[in-house]
Write an enzyme that holds these catalytic residues in place. Structure first.
Site, short mmCIF file in Angstrom:
data_model
loop_
_atom_site.label_atom_id
_atom_site.label_comp_id
_atom_site.label_asym_id
_atom_site.label_seq_id
_atom_site.Cartn_x
_atom_site.Cartn_y
_atom_site.Cartn_z
N LYS A 112 1.07 -1.59 -0.10
CA LYS A 112 0.45 -0.04 0.08
C LYS A 112 0.82 1.76 -0.11
CE LYS A 112 -4.48 -1.47 2.14
NZ LYS A 112 -5.15 -1.42 3.21
N LYS A 195 -4.22 -11.01 -5.92
CA LYS A 195 -5.49 -10.57 -4.82
C LYS A 195 -6.03 -10.21 -5.30
CE LYS A 195 -6.02 -8.71 -1.44
NZ LYS A 195 -5.94 -8.25 0.24
N LYS A 198 -10.82 -5.02 -3.13
CA LYS A 198 -11.43 -3.86 -3.24
C LYS A 198 -10.73 -2.61 -3.73
CE LYS A 198 -12.95 -4.34 1.69
NZ LYS A 198 -12.06 -4.30 2.57
#
Ligand code: TYM
Length: 334
Positions: A112, A195, A198
């Site tokens: 991130k 993955k 969202k």
């Protein structure tokens, strides 16, 4: 009964990965056999650039979806993290227990932080696992049902609990992660080496991410266009054939069948596998969509559930967090 805690971030619309990796087990298993709490972890959503109105909307939507998926507020506690101050109180003690080095080593932080580079990496993104540890430890949690991507954070939580107890006495329960046997890591349909997430929804216009509220035709389209691998025979090999293996995982999970490799033998072509997977996902999500529509029409009901949930959660967390404050040497408020 075992104490169970788990949570979901309102950073985007919930995905099939969230459902198969986590939420479905909360609904089918943990709420019946455990003393369980399920939390919309809204404070975690502030660790990356965010739009306040969107976070608020997604928090209510996530809570509504948890109920629509079948969490029963008579059987478990459903609440919003920011409604219970104990999370932040204990998080500070976890920051005083953890080292900077172990925070930096978290895979999710590295990923991130790379994505957030341009906007500026928030300090809270680094300390995120301390808050997550607090979420878990505030409730004396035994088990944390999560997808595979969260297992590292739960490991760190264990380390912090053990270290805290060694320094200050046995205040915290050392939890363990539980990861589902199939679909612990649902992959993006357009990029089966990443993955399904969202916030990855912009990759290929979101074509690889199935959301729980997608219309049946959108689900079919996404699954039918899933990237498959070279070759045409259906075999289960997560390393060499990640696209096909992902479809087999999803199909096996939808059917409640623990054997994706066995399923592979039933299919002679990718087309038939995709069709069956698409229909299985549509069927699985049908009820969730219907109940969500009903519940969304009654926000007062959802708010009431969250208010009662927060009150119950506060009552459970308060004594343990107070004990932790006292153990580290803070003067009790009396
Ligand atoms: P979050 O919001 O990313 O995901 C919620 C749950 O869904 C699982 N999951 C997946 N499982 C399988 N395949 C996927 N593609 C997939 N994507 C997500 C996650 O593993 C998770 O179980 N840090 C957590 C939220 C959190 C939390 C907690 C969880 C905060 N505090 C305390 C448990 C206990 C997170 O970002 O989950």
């Amino acid at each position: 009964a075992a104490r169970v805690f788990s949570g979901v971030q309102p950073t985007g619309h919930l995905t099939l990965g969230n459902y198969l990796g986590a939420v479905r087990r909360w609904v089918d298993d943990e709420q019946y056999r455990a003393d369980a709490l399920f939390c919309v972890v809204d404070l975690h959503a502030l660790t990356v650039e965010h739009d306040p109105a969107r976070v608020r909307r997604l928090s209510r939507q996530a809570a509504t979806l948890l109920l629509a998926a079948g969490l029963d507020p008579e059987r478990c506690t459903v609440f919003v993290q920011s409604h219970v101050d104990e999370h932040v109180r204990l998080s500070y003690l976890m920051e005083c227990t953890a080292g900077v080095g172990e925070m930096r080593r978290m895979v999710q932080f590295k990923e991130k932080a790379a994505r957030e580079e341009a906007a500026g990496v928030r300090l809270s993104l680094l300390t995120y696992p301390a808050l997550m540890a607090a979420d878990i430890l505030a409730y004396g949690t035994d088990e944390v049902p999560v997808g595979e991507d969260q297992a590292q954070h739960v490991e760190l939580t264990r380390d912090l609990a053990v270290r805290f107890n060694r320094r200050y006495g046995r205040v915290l329960v050392v939890p363990r992660a539980s990861v589902p046997p199939v679909a612990a890591r649902v992959m993006d349909l357009q990029d089966p080496r990443s993955k399904m997430g969202k916030t990855a929804a912009l990759r290929n216009g979101g074509a690889g991410v199935v959301h729980l509220l997608d219309e049946p035709d959108a689900v079919r389209r996404k699954v039918m266009r899933a990237v498959t691998d070279g070759g045409t025979d259906v075999v289960y090999d997560r390393d060499e054939r990640p696209g096909v293996a992902n479809l087999l995982d999803v199909l096996a999970a939808c059917r409640g069948d623990g054997d994706p490799a066995g399923l592979a033998e039933a299919y002679g072509s990718y087309g038939a596998l995709k069709r069956d997977t698409a229909e299985a996902v549509v069927e699985l999500l049908r009820l969730v969509r219907e109940r969500h529509a009903e519940l969304a029409a009654d926000p007062g009901y959802v708010d009431g559930v969250l208010r009662a949930g927060a009150e119950r959660a506060r009552g459970m967390a308060r004594p343990r967090v107070d004990a932790a404050y006292e153990a580290v040497g803070l003067l009790p408020a009396g």
